[in-house]
Design an enzyme around this catalytic site. Sequence first.
Site, mmCIF file in Angstrom:
data_model
loop_
_atom_site.group_PDB
_atom_site.id
_atom_site.type_symbol
_atom_site.label_atom_id
_atom_site.label_comp_id
_atom_site.label_asym_id
_atom_site.label_seq_id
_atom_site.Cartn_x
_atom_site.Cartn_y
_atom_site.Cartn_z
ATOM 1 N N SER A 194 0.931 -1.413 0.135
ATOM 2 C CA SER A 194 0.185 -0.497 -0.055
ATOM 3 C C SER A 194 0.902 1.370 -0.058
ATOM 4 O O SER A 194 0.488 2.063 0.487
ATOM 5 C CB SER A 194 -1.190 -0.091 1.326
ATOM 6 N N ARG A 195 2.123 1.390 -0.867
ATOM 7 C CA ARG A 195 2.794 2.702 -0.518
ATOM 8 C C ARG A 195 3.313 2.902 0.708
ATOM 9 O O ARG A 195 4.136 4.007 0.877
ATOM 10 C CB ARG A 195 2.513 3.945 -1.536
#
Length: 216
Positions: A194-195
């Site tokens: 999810s970065r």
Amino acid sequence: MQVTNEFLQNLRQDYKSATLDETDVDDNPITQFKKWFDHAVEAKIYEPNVMTLATADKSGRPDARIVLLKGVDEDGFRFFTNYLSAKGKELKRNPYACLVFFWPELERQVRIEGSVEKLDKETSEAYFLTRPKASQIGAIVSPQSQVVPDRAFLEERFEEFSKKNEDKMVAKPAHWGGYIVKPTRIEFWQGRRSRLHDRINYEWIKKEWVKTRLAP
């Protein structure tokens, strides 16, 4: 395949191979770098010593290219090049640089910032002698970063020099040698889902390394 903005906007990869916590890393970033570099070698990454060298000219305009790491110790990170090249001229005017290593197979990146100094002549000569003779000759005959008429110009100079020095040792030219990047900041980046990547940053403050976590 045609590359479009839509294609690029949807091109992404979720990272999930590892994590990185403050308790996982060494208090000394040079030691930590060597550990990660060993992992890259063990993972059989192609040329793990490939790094981006970013410099800037006197007016602050950035420039970057790929070079090879040829030494690392507590003093810093070493590489060799032509002193008369674009990077050599930029480092003479503005002796600071940034190095970036990216090992995609491990989903890892290392960024290094610091001042840059030339290595002494003896160190540069010792390394030059370890290079293949063809690479030695290439360093002599190529006017790096200068405009040349065509490929044949370089090949002819190479062949001419090779024939004249077929049975001779090749001496290091005065315009070629090493640099050392003396780090003041080193960041270790581990890709995460999810970065929400892990970023552990070291800064050299008051003669010691201070370790912090940065938001992705």
